[in-house]
Design an enzyme around this catalytic site. Structure first.
Site, PDB file in Angstrom:
ATOM      1  N   LYS A 218     -65.907 -33.218 -30.465  1.00 49.24           N
ATOM      2  CA  LYS A 218     -66.092 -33.074 -31.909  1.00 49.24           C
ATOM      3  C   LYS A 218     -66.775 -31.737 -32.177  1.00 49.24           C
ATOM      4  O   LYS A 218     -67.923 -31.526 -31.801  1.00 49.24           O
ATOM      5  CB  LYS A 218     -66.924 -34.216 -32.469  1.00 49.24           C
ATOM      6  CG  LYS A 218     -66.989 -34.230 -33.988  1.00 49.24           C
ATOM      7  CD  LYS A 218     -67.771 -35.428 -34.477  1.00 49.24           C
ATOM      8  CE  LYS A 218     -67.806 -35.442 -35.999  1.00 49.24           C
ATOM      9  NZ  LYS A 218     -68.478 -34.252 -36.546  1.00 49.24           N
TER      10      LYS A 218
ATOM     11  N   GLU B 279     -72.010 -33.275 -30.672  1.00 53.34           N
ATOM     12  CA  GLU B 279     -72.146 -34.336 -31.660  1.00 53.34           C
ATOM     13  C   GLU B 279     -71.432 -35.624 -31.280  1.00 53.34           C
ATOM     14  O   GLU B 279     -71.784 -36.701 -31.740  1.00 53.34           O
ATOM     15  CB  GLU B 279     -71.602 -33.855 -33.013  1.00 53.34           C
ATOM     16  CG  GLU B 279     -72.435 -32.766 -33.643  1.00 53.34           C
ATOM     17  CD  GLU B 279     -71.961 -32.459 -35.050  1.00 53.34           C
ATOM     18  OE1 GLU B 279     -71.119 -33.206 -35.572  1.00 53.34           O
ATOM     19  OE2 GLU B 279     -72.428 -31.475 -35.617  1.00 53.34           O
TER      20      GLU B 279
END
Length: 950
Positions: free
Chosen positions: A285, A457
């Site tokens: 991500k 993340e």
């Protein structure tokens, strides 16, 4: 028919008047209410009939080209930008029609938001005073000698004026008045109202926009999602019997569309893998800007390439990143980025900022500045962004269109294979995202280990057989985050005791203080998270029970507010309870709320109609909750006035923050800094209160005590020791000072000097950055063997027990460990006798273990100082990583390339060790920098480590 063929508008006979649009559509829709439905079953049914009739009449009397009207019907979808919002428009009309300040009309125009819901709740609101545009139209109408009848202005003339208003020719307020004032003379009151609403880009037929599209053509809503262009929609769709093909409802080259988004289900890894068919991609991500890139080559000249860049919200960034190979921050590098057989394509990916010095992707907030720097690099003789070292990097993970073929209906695995064949990667400019195929829950768990290792993340999981869903959030794409990365927060049931009026009403909520006679004390204000139905429900429950604060203030023994007062207040027994979700606990240093503390980043989750006002959270319960969940509630803070925390009697001179804010006309009150010259390069965060003091306020404080402020100073004059350089932020100017050998003194030195009414020698804690070790080594001599100052005051109990704790730790042994327990047990009485609250501060780090990481460039005194801070508050420094709750890096200069690289390398090594031993049942230590320890001490609670990641 392709969109490129839409060069001429459809059949369009007479020029329709603006009044036709106003009277037959806008006003009719606006006047519909439950009292005038007649034979219609609902308000929606009647509005649908009005839209159908308008479109039928338009086609009969005007023709098939409704695009000029659509630009006015859907102002938010029209591409024109006027840069005029409600406040600006109010000021413009006030100036245009010379409405006197402080008059009733002036307040009516400028305070319309405060009365919004009072007008809105009236179902018989014939004057429609709930909208700013109508209020302004009424004010203009009252100031006219002659009222126009209408039918004087065509729709085309309205569009011409709006085109000029959006052009570069009209920028200043006087130019806007010169353009609008004569045109508005031709409009009657009702036409004015809608013309002003169009300028504000407020919806004119909401919430019937989607129905209008369907009524014009059944394929219009879906077609709008894939082209996001009013002209393309209404020029292309003129015959309702001609339906669009499947290819027409897919991606169109050079036109923006709404991309597919990922779902966020709360499922186990096993359930996610199963739903994905045990066959899915795992992607990192990326923290960037979602970007859709369109590329088209000229068939005759392969080097004649054209580009379009659109964000996930269809904003056009082509000018920034480059519309051709000659300009922009990205396109000029892409001449050889595509296989020669590629004539056109649409790519989905993430635009990020790449730091070429440190070889890392930078956080999202740095992207725009990096792109601007790269875009202007070849056109400026002086680089305005010389301090930056980054450029844009486009990371590609999907392809939706290739050489005239739509790929949205193709499986993801086939689209990925196509990407690999057509893209020629340019390292750190134009790259494909690495996407391994996974099959099991263990693969997801391994990806989570990598996430821990790289401190990212999370990951995206995508079904390899999934098809691209334009403008949808689909379960074939799933966002997964490690459990320890999820944000903590506070959920509290609070009773409403006040309202601050606006278009979005903000409600003040209270905690019940049971120790003070059941007084309801203001605690926070929430304005987000309310639906229209919830606003209506609150109004229904509290109707007729509100009291005006100015004319009828509440009894202080029942309802108590801080310095922030509501427009109206209500007794708790007449009110309702709402559930509040907040990210963290914050502090209000100036008594904004009666409780003292408040919530940070809060919104309403739901109305708790099942609870009475007596069941809301009490102040005592809240305090217990905050203490028990200090790890969960991020950034909890407490008011500290003066220096009461350190047992120093507060005085007017010691309340420096209050002085700095309150001073308007600076008067010299002392000669403390007489003869000293200062250059102030930054503000500061007050070490006791956590509030921020601007550089302007510091300048005022220095001048108040006789100092001289210098501006536009030549560095050489500072070298000559004529000026004291003050900063606690690494700006371009402060770094220039360091390069030429200038020490940066913390602003705290100024306040300490004032506190002791003396020019103090520099100690290590008062040095922000030193150009050499000389000043630091000299300043260390002013500390005792335990790092305590010989000059600055430290509480005797804290100092005594910190030293004894140090001795016990050094000597070790079972007896001494027992002695430590005795020390901690007996310390409470000594702390309290000294006026120190031992519970939140003295044992702040009790039972918390820290693993300290130092760099080669870190001086030993800095590491020792960090250890002392931890031990002073009964924390433990461990050499066993597996025992640590926190891995703490000593502070280092992230702008120092060598230090930054070493810090990243060590952080990766630590993360690797954690990752190898990680399991879902074991708690993961946070990797933070030294400021986490400092902020925890300052805030008297373990703050959110997410904000202090290395």
């Amino acid at each position: 028919m392709s969109l490129e063929d839409l060069k001429e508008p459809p059949n369009f006979n007479p020029k329709p008047h603006f009044s036709f649009l106003v009277t037959e559509l806008f006003t009719k829709l606006d006047l519909v209410n439950k009292d005038n439905l007649r034979n219609f079953t609902s308000i929606t049914a009647k509005k649908q009939f009005i839209i159908d009739e308008f479109i039928k009449n338009w086609k009969h009397y005007v023709g098939l080209n409704i695009y000029p009207a659509a630009r006015l019907i859907f102002p938010a979808r029209d591409g024109r930008l006027y840069f005029i919002r409600d406040v600006g428009l109010s000021r413009l009309i006030t100036k245009m029609y010379k409405i006197p300040k402080n008059s009733i009309d002036f307040r009516r125009v400028n305070d319309w938001k405060r009365n919004y819901h009072d007008y809105k709740k009236l179902n018989t609101d014939k004057k429609r005073l709930r909208t700013l545009s109508y209020i302004l139209a009424q004010q203009i109408s009252e100031r006219r000698d002659v009222q126009p009848k209408g039918d004087e202005v065509t729709i085309q003339e309205v569009n011409d004026v709006l085109d000029k208003l959006a052009s570069d020719e009209v920028e200043s307020g006087s130019q806007q008045i010169e353009l609008l004032e004569p045109f508005m003379r031709k409009l009657n009151t009702e036409e004015l109202r809608w013309f002003l609403q169009i300028i504000l880009k407020d919806a004119t037929i909401s919430p019937m926009e989607s129905y209008f599209y369907r009524s014009w053509h059944p394929d219009a809503p879906q077609f709008s999602n894939v082209v996001n262009n009013l002209r393309a929609v209404f020029w292309r769709l003129t015959d309702i019997t001609e339906r669009l093909s499947e290819s027409d409802l897919r991606v169109h080259l050079m036109y923006p569309f709404l991309p597919q988004l990922a779902a966020k289900p709360k499922l186990s890894y096993e359930e996610i893998a199963s739903r994905m068919g045990n066959n899915f991609y795992i992607e990192e991500k990326i923290d960037g800007d979602r970007m859709i890139m369109h590329m088209k080559r000229n068939s005759e000249d392969k080097n004649d390439m054209h580009f379009k860049y659109y964000t996930r919200r269809c904003r056009d960034y082509s000018l920034l990143y480059g519309e051709d190979l000659k300009n922009g921050a990205m396109s000029k590098y892409l001449r050889y980025a595509f296989h020669e057989g590629v004539s056109s394509c649409v790519l989905d990916g993430e635009m990020v900022a790449w730091d070429y010095r440190r070889n890392v992707i930078l956080p999202f907030g740095t992207l725009k500045a990096s792109a601007v720097q790269e875009a202007v690099r070849h056109f400026t003789t002086e680089d305005a962004f010389s301090d930056q070292s980054a450029w844009p990097l486009f990371i590609i993970y999907d392809i939706l269109y290739l050489n005239g073929v739509h790929l949205v209906g193709t499986k993801l695995i086939e689209r990925r294979n196509a990407l690999k064949r057509i893209i020629i990667e340019i390292p750190h400019r134009f790259e494909l995202l690495e996407t391994p195929i996974a099959h099991t829950a263990q693969d997801i768990e391994d990806a989570m280990k990598k996430t821990v290792l790289e401190r990212s993340e999370g990951v995206m999981l995508k079904n390899v057989n999934s098809k691209y869903k334009i403008a949808q959030r689909d379960n074939s794409w799933v966002k997964v985050k490690p459990e320890y990365l999820e944000q903590f927060g506070e959920n509290l049931d609070l009773v409403v005791i006040g309202v601050i009026k606006g278009v979005k009403n903000a409600y003040m909520c209270a905690l019940k203080d049971t120790s003070d006679g059941d007084i309801y004390k203001s605690f926070c204000t929430v304005g987000n998270g309310f639906s229209n139905s919830e606003y209506d429900e609150i109004r229904r429950i509290t109707e007729g029970k509100w009291h005006d604060y100015k004319t009828e203030p509440p009894p202080p023994d029942k309802v108590l507010f801080g310095s922030r007062k509501p427009d109206q207040w209500i007794y708790p027994e007449d009110s309702l309870v709402i559930e509040i979700k907040a990210r963290s606990i914050d502090s209000e240093l100036l008594g904004t709320y009666a409780v003292g503390n408040t919530l940070h980043n809060l919104y309403c989750r739901r109305l708790r109609l099942d609870k009475s006002y007596e069941e809301c959270v009490t102040l005592q319960e809240y305090k217990e909750m905050k203490e028990l969940n200090s790890m969960d509630a991020a950034k909890a803070q407490e008011v500290i006035k003066g220096n009461k925390q350190l047992g120093v009697k507060p005085s007017k001179e010691n309340r420096l923050l209050g002085d700095a804010i309150a001073i308007k006309n600076v008067k010299v009150v002392s000669t403390l800094f007489k003869g000293l010259k200062f250059i102030i390069l930054s503000g500061k965060v007050d070490s006791k209160t956590g509030d921020r003091i601007s550089d302007t306020d510091i300048i005022k404080v220095v001048k108040k005590h006789g100092g001289i402020i210098c501006t536009n100073v030549e560095p050489q004059s500072v070298v000559d020791r004529k000026i004291i350089c003050v900063s606690e932020v690494l700006t371009v100017k402060s770094k220039q000072m360091l390069k030429i050998g200038i020490d940066l003194i913390s602003p705290e030195w100024i306040f300490q000097c004032i506190r002791y009414n003396s020019i103090l020698p520099i100690e290590p804690s008062l040095i922000f950055r030193s150009s050499s070790d000389k000043l630091v080594e000299t300043s260390k001599r002013r500390l005792d063997e335990y790092g305590d100052s010989y000059i600055l005051h430290v509480d005797e109990p804290i100092q005594k027990y910190a030293k004894r704790l140090h001795i016990v730790k050094e000597e070790g042994g079972a007896a001494n460990r027992q002695g430590l327990v005795t020390l901690q047990t007996n310390a409470s009485a000594d702390f309290k006798s000294a006026g120190v609250d031992d519970s939140p501060i003295a044992y702040l780090f009790k039972d918390v273990k820290f693993y300290i990481v130092s760099l080669q460039s870190t001086p030993s005194w800095q590491t020792e100082g960090l250890e002392r801070k931890i031990k002073r508050y009964f924390g433990e420094v461990t050499l066993a990583l597996e025992d640590a709750s926190f891995v703490v890096f000593t502070a280092f200069d992230k702008y120092d390339f060598a230090a930054d690289q070493e810090g990243r390398r060590k952080a990766k090594e630590i993360s690797s060790r954690i990752s190898n031993e990680w399991s879902r049942s074991k708690k993961i230590p946070y990797i933070v920098d030294e400021s986490f320890v400092d902020e925890s001490i300052r805030n008297k609670v373990l703050v959110d480590p997410q904000d202090y990641k290395v």
